[in-house]
Design an enzyme around this catalytic site. Structure first.
Site, mmCIF file in Angstrom:
data_model
loop_
_atom_site.group_PDB
_atom_site.id
_atom_site.type_symbol
_atom_site.label_atom_id
_atom_site.label_comp_id
_atom_site.label_asym_id
_atom_site.label_seq_id
_atom_site.Cartn_x
_atom_site.Cartn_y
_atom_site.Cartn_z
ATOM 1 N N ASP A 6 0.881 -1.167 0.000
ATOM 2 C CA ASP A 6 0.000 0.000 0.000
ATOM 3 C C ASP A 6 0.915 1.213 0.000
ATOM 4 O O ASP A 6 1.544 1.526 1.011
ATOM 5 C CB ASP A 6 -0.874 -0.038 1.279
ATOM 6 C CG ASP A 6 -1.598 1.290 1.529
ATOM 7 O OD1 ASP A 6 -1.571 2.162 0.642
ATOM 8 O OD2 ASP A 6 -2.174 1.431 2.618
ATOM 9 N N LYS A 68 2.834 11.621 -3.354
ATOM 10 C CA LYS A 68 1.952 10.793 -4.182
ATOM 11 C C LYS A 68 0.982 11.681 -4.973
ATOM 12 O O LYS A 68 0.538 11.319 -6.045
ATOM 13 C CB LYS A 68 1.176 9.838 -3.270
ATOM 14 C CG LYS A 68 0.205 8.923 -3.988
ATOM 15 C CD LYS A 68 -0.354 7.902 -3.024
ATOM 16 C CE LYS A 68 -1.501 7.134 -3.584
ATOM 17 N NZ LYS A 68 -2.014 6.155 -2.622
ATOM 18 N N GLU A 145 -7.269 0.682 -4.500
ATOM 19 C CA GLU A 145 -7.240 0.647 -3.031
ATOM 20 C C GLU A 145 -8.544 0.152 -2.403
ATOM 21 O O GLU A 145 -8.510 -0.722 -1.537
ATOM 22 C CB GLU A 145 -6.843 2.018 -2.478
ATOM 23 C CG GLU A 145 -5.360 2.279 -2.722
ATOM 24 C CD GLU A 145 -4.942 3.709 -2.483
ATOM 25 O OE1 GLU A 145 -5.773 4.513 -2.022
ATOM 26 O OE2 GLU A 145 -3.777 4.026 -2.766
ATOM 27 N N ASP A 168 -13.388 4.938 1.323
ATOM 28 C CA ASP A 168 -11.953 4.988 1.597
ATOM 29 C C ASP A 168 -11.436 6.421 1.503
ATOM 30 O O ASP A 168 -11.222 6.937 0.403
ATOM 31 C CB ASP A 168 -11.253 4.067 0.576
ATOM 32 C CG ASP A 168 -9.739 4.136 0.654
ATOM 33 O OD1 ASP A 168 -9.211 4.766 1.579
ATOM 34 O OD2 ASP A 168 -9.086 3.544 -0.224
#
Ligand code: AMP
Length: 564
Positions: A6, A68, A145, A168
């Site tokens: 992850d 990211k 994800e 999420d």
């Protein structure tokens, strides 16, 4: 060994398929979460993880976090005169996770499954894959994800499950997926999301309140202050997950500036962000044709769902309490570990299959004529509609628009808007056609999307047999030599020795404390720092271990509970 990773905006984690279940692998500090942070020391050593995160407020111009958010762009991230791309920094995080896993498991890690936000574009996915390759990993698959979280949640008892919604909210992205489990098939029915919404945005809300009240001079030249404000906002926001009000405080120019923020004030100021949570949820339900009451559970994942104001918003949206039983910070890595087991064809996963969807539409630009015959260019013609089951391959036939046209050029786009200008351009492809009357020559445009969400476009002209294949964004314009050069440059960086990671992290933390406090606490941090550095110089492992325990305890006392 294949691992599941992850690669988060804030933290990353690594897991593998163990004995009938996925298991997280600790890093060299013994933690399951490794901050996605990179810092460069004055000696040119690279620090990754906690030590880097702790250096952020003291050395903001030599430390990067949340990169990211920039992956898939070539935007340089500067460390003094050294520049990196987000892809390269991600590679350093992946490299560190790989090394930690190899050390812990005593086995070489050759391949990985890496998770990406469902809503990541083709460009961001390709960049993530390249980051894995730069780190020396063969990237077996990219997994969305929320799909990974659903795998972790759904695999536990191997039971069928009616559709459930995975909500999420991470550090930088928000994803929603609707998933169903039937006969061992884990089927994603629909995904939607917002690439630019996460915990970091909520930090800005807190920072906004504080800036106004404390009249902070936040110019562009104030990197250090900005970083301190960000870190303080993060602390305040986390404290607001535990209490109805929290103090925002920073030390600036030796002055302690502080203000009390209540949960209510935070909720009111964050209302626009909370509103933005609705749209992806509605879209996922609309696309899967499932209403809120058809959801058997609303499963929360991602660290930012710990915020009570987010839980409240979800409860209001669905008129019931969400399920918070999965570990919000571990679920995605665990799901990636399940996927790693699937790739390894582990016998105890033989009956499990996973089907995923493409979360956005992909297509080309076309011209259309209106009733009066006037031509309008730049319109979006989807070829793969969003939420198509992957892998998918679809072909659309076009004809030439003008007489005697010699070539056709397709712009390749991702998005949902009617005009391509409002969508994201991924690339373009051009093909020669024999000059004939308008509409006489057909051109077939095929879009193929694999299970990792990577796109290939091929165009053929049946009349001539002419064919063009484009793999979008691969290498991002770098030729093989340039790619090799970048890989070598990254490999040549001195990674700080792993067995000293804990020492380095403690020094970074003590330095941060020294900068963040005034008065007695600052003085104590200074003494602890000097003491620890002195003991380190003796190179006596027992004395170092004792000093480490002592300094850690004292810093805990200075700071209160650690916020990671
Ligand atoms: P992830 O990307 O899933 O690792 O989520 C990280 C995000 O979760 C960051 O924005 C954190 O600030 C946030 N987070 C973690 N713990 C808490 C907490 N106790 N309260 C509020 N936010 C949190």
């Amino acid at each position: 060994m294949i691992v599941g990773i992850d690669l988060g905006t804030t933290n990353s984690a690594i897991a593998r398929w163990g004995d009938g279940a996925p298991e997280l692998i600790p890093n060299s500090l013994g933690d399951f979460l490794t901050p996605s942070a990179v810092s460069l020391t004055d000696d040119g050593d690279v620090l990754v993880g906690m030590a880097a995160r702790d250096r952020q407020s003291v050395y903001p111009d030599r430390t990067a976090t949340a990169f990211k958010r920039l992956i898939g762009t070539q935007k340089p991230i500067l460390f003094g005169t050294t520049r990196f791309t987000a892809e390269e920094l991600s590679a350093l995080v992946l490299k560190s996770l790989k090394a930690d896993a190899e050390r812990h498991c005593g086995e070489a890690v050759t391949s990985a499954v890496i998770t990406v936000p469902a809503y990541f574009s083709d460009r961001q996915r390709k960049a993530t894959r390249r980051a894995g390759e730069l780190a020396g990993l063969q990237v077996e698959r990219l997994v969305n994800e929320p799909t990974a979280a659903a795998l972790a949640y759904g695999i536990a008892d191997r039971e069928d499950r009616d559709p459930f919604l995975v909500f999420d909210l991470g550090g930088g992205t928000f994803d929603v997926s609707i998933v169903e489990i039937f006969d061992g098939v884990i089927e994603v029915r629909a995904s939607a999301g917002d690439n630019r919404l996460g915990g970091e945005d909520f930090n800005e809300v807190i920072a906004g309140i504080a800036k106004e009240r404390l009249r902070l001079p936040l110019g562009t030249a104030q990197a250090k202050l900005r970083e301190q404000v960000r870190a303080a906002a993060e602390r305040t926001r986390r404290a607001l997950s535990e209490a109805d009000s929290a103090t925002f405080d920073i030390v600036w120019q030796d002055e302690l500036l502080s203000t009390e923020i209540t949960a209510e004030q935070f909720e009111a100021a964050a209302a626009p962000l909370l509103d933005r949570l609705r749209e992806p949820v509605l879209r996922a339900m609309r696309d899967s044709k499932l209403h809120a009451d058809a959801m058997s559970e609303i499963v929360l994942v991602g660290g930012a769902t710990r915020m009570p104001i987010v839980r409240k918003a979800v409860t209001r949206m669905f008129a019931r309490f969400p399920n918070a039983t999965v570990h919000p910070d571990h679920a995605i890595a665990l799901g990636a570990g399940v996927q790693a087991g699937l790739r390894e064809r582990r016998a105890d996963l033989a009956e499990i299959r996973l089907t995923d969807v493409c979360p956005f539409s992909l297509g080309v630009d076309v011209m259309a004529r209106d009733a009066s015959g006037a031509a309008h260019g730049g319109l979006f013609q989807p070829i793969l509609e969003r939420n198509t089951v992957l892998p998918a391959s679809r072909v659309h036939r076009f004809v030439t628009a003008h007489a005697q046209q010699k070539k056709v050029e397709f712009g390749i786009y991702q998005g949902e808007a009617r005009t391509v200008a409002a969508n994201i351009q991924l690339g373009s492809v051009e093909i020669a056609v024999p000059p004939r009357a308008a509409g006489e020559i057909a051109i077939d445009c095929r879009f193929t999307y694999d299970v990792s969400g990577l796109l290939e476009v091929d165009v053929t002209v049946p009349a001539t047999g002419e064919k063009r294949l484009v793999v979008i964004n691969d290498g991002d314009g770098l030729d093989a030599a340039e790619a090799e050069e970048r890989r070598a440059a990254l490999a040549a960086l001195k990674i700080h020795p792993r067995d000293q990671a804990a020492n380095q992290a403690l020094i970074a933390r003590a330095e941060r404390c020294f900068e963040s406090f005034v008065g007695e606490r600052r003085a104590l941090a200074g003494q602890l720092l000097a003491h620890f550095e002195g003991v380190l110089a003796t190179q006596d492992p027992r004395a170092i271990a004792e000093a480490m325990a002592l300094v850690t305890d004292q810093l805990d006392a200075i700071e209160g509970e650690r916020y990671l």
